[in-house]
Design an enzyme around this catalytic site. Sequence first.
Site, PDB file in Angstrom:
ATOM      1  N   TYR A 152      66.067  39.230  36.924  1.00  0.00           N
ATOM      2  CA  TYR A 152      67.258  39.530  36.129  1.00  0.00           C
ATOM      3  C   TYR A 152      68.121  38.279  35.935  1.00  0.00           C
ATOM      4  O   TYR A 152      68.660  38.022  34.857  1.00  0.00           O
ATOM      5  CB  TYR A 152      68.048  40.626  36.847  1.00  0.00           C
ATOM      6  CG  TYR A 152      69.011  41.420  35.996  1.00  0.00           C
ATOM      7  CD1 TYR A 152      69.301  41.066  34.685  1.00  0.00           C
ATOM      8  CD2 TYR A 152      69.649  42.542  36.526  1.00  0.00           C
ATOM      9  CE1 TYR A 152      70.187  41.808  33.925  1.00  0.00           C
ATOM     10  CE2 TYR A 152      70.536  43.290  35.780  1.00  0.00           C
ATOM     11  CZ  TYR A 152      70.803  42.915  34.478  1.00  0.00           C
ATOM     12  OH  TYR A 152      71.688  43.652  33.745  1.00  0.00           O
ATOM     13  N   ASN A 153      68.245  37.476  36.980  1.00  0.00           N
ATOM     14  CA  ASN A 153      69.033  36.258  36.904  1.00  0.00           C
ATOM     15  C   ASN A 153      68.573  35.359  35.770  1.00  0.00           C
ATOM     16  O   ASN A 153      69.382  34.828  35.005  1.00  0.00           O
ATOM     17  CB  ASN A 153      68.939  35.515  38.241  1.00  0.00           C
ATOM     18  CG  ASN A 153      69.407  34.082  38.158  1.00  0.00           C
ATOM     19  OD1 ASN A 153      70.592  33.801  38.075  1.00  0.00           O
ATOM     20  ND2 ASN A 153      68.462  33.144  38.184  1.00  0.00           N
ATOM     21  N   LEU A 154      67.282  35.173  35.636  1.00  0.00           N
ATOM     22  CA  LEU A 154      66.738  34.307  34.590  1.00  0.00           C
ATOM     23  C   LEU A 154      67.043  34.860  33.209  1.00  0.00           C
ATOM     24  O   LEU A 154      67.404  34.122  32.285  1.00  0.00           O
ATOM     25  CB  LEU A 154      65.235  34.147  34.782  1.00  0.00           C
ATOM     26  CG  LEU A 154      64.514  33.216  33.806  1.00  0.00           C
ATOM     27  CD1 LEU A 154      65.039  31.794  33.916  1.00  0.00           C
ATOM     28  CD2 LEU A 154      63.007  33.253  34.056  1.00  0.00           C
ATOM     29  N   SER A 155      66.936  36.181  33.050  1.00  0.00           N
ATOM     30  CA  SER A 155      67.188  36.796  31.745  1.00  0.00           C
ATOM     31  C   SER A 155      68.651  36.682  31.336  1.00  0.00           C
ATOM     32  O   SER A 155      68.979  36.767  30.153  1.00  0.00           O
ATOM     33  CB  SER A 155      66.767  38.271  31.765  1.00  0.00           C
ATOM     34  OG  SER A 155      67.648  39.054  32.563  1.00  0.00           O
ATOM     35  N   ASP A 207      55.021  43.236  41.641  1.00  0.00           N
ATOM     36  CA  ASP A 207      56.183  42.874  42.444  1.00  0.00           C
ATOM     37  C   ASP A 207      57.099  44.072  42.667  1.00  0.00           C
ATOM     38  O   ASP A 207      57.742  44.188  43.706  1.00  0.00           O
ATOM     39  CB  ASP A 207      56.966  41.748  41.756  1.00  0.00           C
ATOM     40  CG  ASP A 207      56.296  40.387  41.936  1.00  0.00           C
ATOM     41  OD1 ASP A 207      55.332  40.296  42.718  1.00  0.00           O
ATOM     42  OD2 ASP A 207      56.732  39.423  41.289  1.00  0.00           O
ATOM     43  N   GLY A 208      57.135  44.985  41.692  1.00  0.00           N
ATOM     44  CA  GLY A 208      57.962  46.179  41.848  1.00  0.00           C
ATOM     45  C   GLY A 208      57.507  47.038  43.016  1.00  0.00           C
ATOM     46  O   GLY A 208      58.333  47.607  43.741  1.00  0.00           O
TER      47      GLY A 208
END
Length: 279
Positions: A187-190, A68-69
Amino acid sequence: MDVAVGIVAQRDNERAQELTESLVGALADERDGVDLVVDEATGRAVDATAVPVDAMAGRDLVVSIGGDGTLLFVAREVGSTPILGVNLGEVGFLNAVSPENALAVAVPLVERLRRGDELEGRALDRLRATGDDGWSLEPALNEIVVHGPRRGHGGGATIEIRVAGNRYAESHVDGVLVSTPTGSTAYNLSEGGPLVHPTTDALVVTQMAASDSMPPLVVSPETELTLSVSDAETAFVISDGRNRRELEPPVTISVSLADDPVTLVGPRTNFFRGLEKLE
């Protein structure tokens, strides 16, 4: 009709280079009608014309080979140019095509373009951060983050969040994150934000280590969002973890939809299968 195709392979990934070679070979029979280029790094290992990735903007199709990166990088460089993602990563929320199926998917797409057919694509919203003095960051497919000098004790800032002009929260925080549905699994999930199904028309606002926290907020993509930073010597606004700008508080950042979404073509990823791979 002639078709312009670009291929971007994950840097220093031998498997990605081998798959690029296979794609170049598979399209060789179509060479009279295919203008094919690869990225400069891959061009040092593969016998094909090489160009900078940003020079692929405006082509009929760009194939991204990697995780994905890699696709995030390609999207930053080529804008709304249609992208087909081949997954060499672990999860693959953006890349729907397995390496084993890459030729079986990519070659027919190019053949359709040669016939003059349009490719069915899906638009993924991106976010843009702007400042009162006219600056703006490159659009983000995953998230925009605003934070203080550093994460952790003594490194945060006071950030006021306003939604359509109404104050939602004001607290000393490590930072505040605004995520698209695409970025909800990153990032949101983390940071404790919710998972958002990729077809949902929404944005998520999540505080990071707030001293006086509010729950993450889901809003319409057209909602006016402003983040006002104070009580810090410096602050940063970051787009997709890569493009950043240093700020001198007090300062206000506006976050809104970018004009040009990312266009993905080919099969859709299985969102729930991807969730099974999350740690």
